[in-house]
Design a protein around this motif. Structure first.
Motif, PDB file in Angstrom:
ATOM      1  N   MET A   1       1.920  10.764   9.207  1.00 37.80           N
ATOM      2  CA  MET A   1       2.161   9.524   9.674  1.00 37.80           C
ATOM      3  C   MET A   1       2.247   8.642   8.392  1.00 37.80           C
ATOM      4  SD  MET A   1       1.523   9.599  13.034  1.00 37.80           S
ATOM      5  CE  MET A   1       0.873   8.063  13.467  1.00 37.80           C
ATOM      6  N   ASP A   2       3.129   7.790   8.738  1.00 36.44           N
ATOM      7  CA  ASP A   2       3.639   6.601   7.533  1.00 36.44           C
ATOM      8  C   ASP A   2       2.810   5.513   7.581  1.00 36.44           C
ATOM      9  OD1 ASP A   2       4.774   4.909   5.538  1.00 36.44           O
ATOM     10  OD2 ASP A   2       6.659   5.632   6.430  1.00 36.44           O
ATOM     11  N   PRO A   3       1.864   5.191   6.633  1.00 39.58           N
ATOM     12  CA  PRO A   3       1.028   4.072   6.904  1.00 39.58           C
ATOM     13  C   PRO A   3       1.774   2.668   7.031  1.00 39.58           C
ATOM     14  CG  PRO A   3       0.219   5.452   5.135  1.00 39.58           C
ATOM     15  CD  PRO A   3       1.483   5.848   5.593  1.00 39.58           C
ATOM     16  N   THR A   4       2.947   2.722   6.473  1.00 39.15           N
ATOM     17  CA  THR A   4       3.881   1.454   6.214  1.00 39.15           C
ATOM     18  C   THR A   4       4.305   1.083   7.954  1.00 39.15           C
ATOM     19  OG1 THR A   4       4.473   1.664   4.031  1.00 39.15           O
ATOM     20  CG2 THR A   4       5.948   0.137   5.761  1.00 39.15           C
ATOM     21  N   GLU A   5       4.790   2.148   8.427  1.00 40.64           N
ATOM     22  CA  GLU A   5       5.337   2.307   9.908  1.00 40.64           C
ATOM     23  C   GLU A   5       3.814   2.201  10.688  1.00 40.64           C
ATOM     24  OE1 GLU A   5       7.214   5.856  10.695  1.00 40.64           O
ATOM     25  OE2 GLU A   5       8.919   5.490   9.303  1.00 40.64           O
ATOM     26  N   VAL A   6       2.871   2.558  10.707  1.00 45.35           N
ATOM     27  CA  VAL A   6       1.748   2.252  11.296  1.00 45.35           C
ATOM     28  C   VAL A   6       1.090   0.950  11.258  1.00 45.35           C
ATOM     29  CG1 VAL A   6      -0.929   2.834  11.440  1.00 45.35           C
ATOM     30  CG2 VAL A   6       0.912   4.751  11.032  1.00 45.35           C
ATOM     31  N   ARG A   7       1.426   0.204   9.817  1.00 37.97           N
ATOM     32  CA  ARG A   7       1.007  -1.344  10.038  1.00 37.97           C
ATOM     33  C   ARG A   7       1.790  -1.931  10.828  1.00 37.97           C
ATOM     34  NH1 ARG A   7      -2.315  -2.853   5.764  1.00 37.97           N
ATOM     35  NH2 ARG A   7      -3.016  -1.211   4.189  1.00 37.97           N
ATOM     36  N   ALA A   8       3.176  -1.719  10.769  1.00 38.76           N
ATOM     37  CA  ALA A   8       4.187  -2.535  11.579  1.00 38.76           C
ATOM     38  C   ALA A   8       3.847  -2.323  13.130  1.00 38.76           C
ATOM     39  CB  ALA A   8       5.863  -2.006  11.050  1.00 38.76           C
ATOM     40  N   ALA A   9       3.722  -1.155  13.311  1.00 41.25           N
ATOM     41  CA  ALA A   9       3.777  -0.694  14.910  1.00 41.25           C
ATOM     42  C   ALA A   9       2.265  -1.489  15.526  1.00 41.25           C
ATOM     43  CB  ALA A   9       3.599   0.770  15.142  1.00 41.25           C
ATOM     44  N   CYS A  10       1.254  -1.250  14.737  1.00 43.69           N
ATOM     45  CA  CYS A  10      -0.067  -1.990  15.095  1.00 43.69           C
ATOM     46  C   CYS A  10      -0.403  -3.445  14.756  1.00 43.69           C
ATOM     47  CB  CYS A  10      -1.279  -0.857  14.297  1.00 43.69           C
ATOM     48  SG  CYS A  10      -1.123   0.591  14.899  1.00 43.69           S
ATOM     49  N   LEU A  11       0.699  -3.739  14.212  1.00 45.00           N
ATOM     50  CA  LEU A  11       0.630  -5.465  13.570  1.00 45.00           C
ATOM     51  C   LEU A  11      -0.698  -5.466  12.612  1.00 45.00           C
ATOM     52  CD1 LEU A  11       1.399  -7.121  17.145  1.00 45.00           C
ATOM     53  CD2 LEU A  11       3.170  -6.513  15.067  1.00 45.00           C
ATOM     54  N   LEU A  12      -0.979  -4.661  12.015  1.00 42.31           N
ATOM     55  CA  LEU A  12      -2.323  -4.789  11.180  1.00 42.31           C
ATOM     56  C   LEU A  12      -1.918  -6.001   9.972  1.00 42.31           C
ATOM     57  CD1 LEU A  12      -2.910  -1.191  10.701  1.00 42.31           C
ATOM     58  CD2 LEU A  12      -3.914  -2.744  12.433  1.00 42.31           C
ATOM     59  N   ASP A  13      -2.888  -6.618   9.620  1.00 41.77           N
ATOM     60  CA  ASP A  13      -2.669  -7.726   8.920  1.00 41.77           C
ATOM     61  C   ASP A  13      -3.199  -7.187   7.604  1.00 41.77           C
ATOM     62  OD1 ASP A  13      -5.587  -7.927   9.163  1.00 41.77           O
ATOM     63  OD2 ASP A  13      -5.442 -10.132  10.135  1.00 41.77           O
ATOM     64  N   GLY A  14      -3.296  -8.122   6.749  1.00 40.04           N
ATOM     65  CA  GLY A  14      -3.813  -7.776   5.135  1.00 40.04           C
ATOM     66  C   GLY A  14      -5.299  -7.650   5.027  1.00 40.04           C
ATOM     67  N   THR A  15      -5.874  -7.836   6.004  1.00 40.77           N
ATOM     68  CA  THR A  15      -7.477  -7.413   6.123  1.00 40.77           C
ATOM     69  C   THR A  15      -7.889  -5.859   5.963  1.00 40.77           C
ATOM     70  OG1 THR A  15      -7.816  -7.509   8.385  1.00 40.77           O
ATOM     71  CG2 THR A  15      -8.341  -9.663   7.108  1.00 40.77           C
ATOM     72  N   VAL A  16      -6.778  -5.286   6.570  1.00 39.60           N
ATOM     73  CA  VAL A  16      -6.740  -3.740   6.856  1.00 39.60           C
ATOM     74  C   VAL A  16      -6.277  -3.334   5.239  1.00 39.60           C
ATOM     75  CG1 VAL A  16      -6.223  -1.677   7.928  1.00 39.60           C
ATOM     76  CG2 VAL A  16      -6.678  -3.967   9.204  1.00 39.60           C
ATOM     77  N   THR A  17      -7.038  -2.974   4.296  1.00 32.69           N
ATOM     78  CA  THR A  17      -6.359  -2.625   3.177  1.00 32.69           C
ATOM     79  C   THR A  17      -5.978  -1.289   3.069  1.00 32.69           C
ATOM     80  OG1 THR A  17      -8.521  -2.071   2.231  1.00 32.69           O
ATOM     81  CG2 THR A  17      -7.932  -4.185   2.006  1.00 32.69           C
ATOM     82  N   THR A  18      -5.507  -0.577   2.132  1.00 31.69           N
ATOM     83  CA  THR A  18      -5.166   0.852   2.012  1.00 31.69           C
ATOM     84  C   THR A  18      -6.476   1.522   2.120  1.00 31.69           C
ATOM     85  OG1 THR A  18      -2.903   0.396   0.867  1.00 31.69           O
ATOM     86  CG2 THR A  18      -3.864   2.491   0.440  1.00 31.69           C
ATOM     87  N   ALA A  19      -7.302   1.290   1.430  1.00 31.43           N
ATOM     88  CA  ALA A  19      -8.690   1.836   1.309  1.00 31.43           C
ATOM     89  C   ALA A  19      -9.506   1.981   2.817  1.00 31.43           C
ATOM     90  CB  ALA A  19      -9.710   1.324   0.377  1.00 31.43           C
ATOM     91  N   ARG A  20      -9.132   0.974   3.550  1.00 32.67           N
ATOM     92  CA  ARG A  20      -9.520   1.057   5.071  1.00 32.67           C
ATOM     93  C   ARG A  20      -8.596   1.744   5.997  1.00 32.67           C
ATOM     94  NH1 ARG A  20     -10.497  -4.187   7.748  1.00 32.67           N
ATOM     95  NH2 ARG A  20     -11.366  -3.020   9.275  1.00 32.67           N
ATOM     96  N   LEU A  21      -7.265   1.719   5.713  1.00 33.05           N
ATOM     97  CA  LEU A  21      -6.306   2.050   6.671  1.00 33.05           C
ATOM     98  C   LEU A  21      -6.279   3.757   6.495  1.00 33.05           C
ATOM     99  CD1 LEU A  21      -3.864   2.138   8.710  1.00 33.05           C
ATOM    100  CD2 LEU A  21      -2.467   1.611   6.620  1.00 33.05           C
ATOM    101  N   ILE A  22      -6.159   4.335   5.360  1.00 34.33           N
ATOM    102  CA  ILE A  22      -5.814   5.862   5.243  1.00 34.33           C
ATOM    103  C   ILE A  22      -7.142   6.379   5.718  1.00 34.33           C
ATOM    104  CG2 ILE A  22      -5.588   7.618   3.639  1.00 34.33           C
ATOM    105  CD1 ILE A  22      -3.076   5.609   3.811  1.00 34.33           C
ATOM    106  N   PRO A  23      -8.332   6.151   5.569  1.00 37.89           N
ATOM    107  CA  PRO A  23      -9.524   7.020   6.499  1.00 37.89           C
ATOM    108  C   PRO A  23      -9.391   6.693   7.986  1.00 37.89           C
ATOM    109  CG  PRO A  23     -10.191   5.861   4.471  1.00 37.89           C
ATOM    110  CD  PRO A  23      -9.001   5.486   4.455  1.00 37.89           C
ATOM    111  N   ALA A  24      -9.082   5.688   8.302  1.00 37.52           N
ATOM    112  CA  ALA A  24      -9.148   5.240   9.374  1.00 37.52           C
ATOM    113  C   ALA A  24      -7.952   5.885  10.368  1.00 37.52           C
ATOM    114  CB  ALA A  24      -8.942   3.627   9.769  1.00 37.52           C
ATOM    115  N   LEU A  25      -6.818   6.074   9.676  1.00 34.84           N
ATOM    116  CA  LEU A  25      -5.564   6.931   9.952  1.00 34.84           C
ATOM    117  C   LEU A  25      -5.820   8.315  10.215  1.00 34.84           C
ATOM    118  CD1 LEU A  25      -2.801   6.761  11.261  1.00 34.84           C
ATOM    119  CD2 LEU A  25      -1.985   6.646   8.672  1.00 34.84           C
TER     120      LEU A  25
END
Length: 161
Positions: free
Chosen positions: A27-51
């Motif tokens: 899974m590509d986090p950049t593509e996940v951000r775009a597909a899920c409409l994630l804003d800046g509150t979801v930092t990389t430190a939050r996104l990767i473990p959640a993904l």
């Protein structure tokens, strides 16, 4: 309270793909951000473990099916499982991503529910919590449907009255 707007927001740091088990797709986090409409509150430190957690959850639900696809039918990867192609990609891969995205969004909504930043006063907190619950339920429903679609079983919604 002040608000500072910038004409050129900072570019997010490069986020490496999250590797999967070798059979399910990475899974590509950049593509996940775009597909899920994630804003800046979801930092990389939050996104990767959640993904990673979302991938593990969906992988766990599909484990028996995936094992059968590998051992009985000999498919080397999810993309090799016979399925219609949409936009040049296997429908099964698209469904897998949809399930992971929905699981991730539900998990993030649950995390937001526990934040101290909920508005207080005039019933706003209750309305925000209710809205978050509706979002979580919708994401979980989409996750269930994507997994059902992968398994080839009928979708069903059952509610006790």
């Amino acid at each position: 309270m002040s608000f500072v707007a910038t004409i050129n927001p900072p570019k997010p740091a490069a986020e490496p793909a999250v590797q999967n088990d070798g059979w399910m797709p990475d899974m590509d986090p950049t593509e996940v951000r775009a597909a899920c409409l994630l804003d800046g509150t979801v930092t990389t430190a939050r996104l990767i473990p959640a993904l990673q957690a979302a991938m593990l959850t969906v992988n766990g639900e599909l484990q028996a099916w995936a094992t059968e696809q590998r051992t009985r039918w000999g498919y080397a990867a999810l993309a090799d499982v016979p399925a219609p192609q949409v936009g040049g990609e296997s429908a099964q891969v698209l469904r897998y991503r949809r399930a992971v995205h929905a699981c991730l969004q539900a998990d993030l909504a649950e995390a937001n529910r526990a934040q101290d930043t909920l508005p207080a006063g005039m019933g706003k907190e209750a309305r925000v919590l209710e809205s978050l619950q509706v979002q979580m339920d919708e994401h979980r429903r989409r996750q269930r449907w994507a997994i059902s679609d992968m398994l080839g079983i009928a979708r069903s919604t059952i509610e006790l009255i």
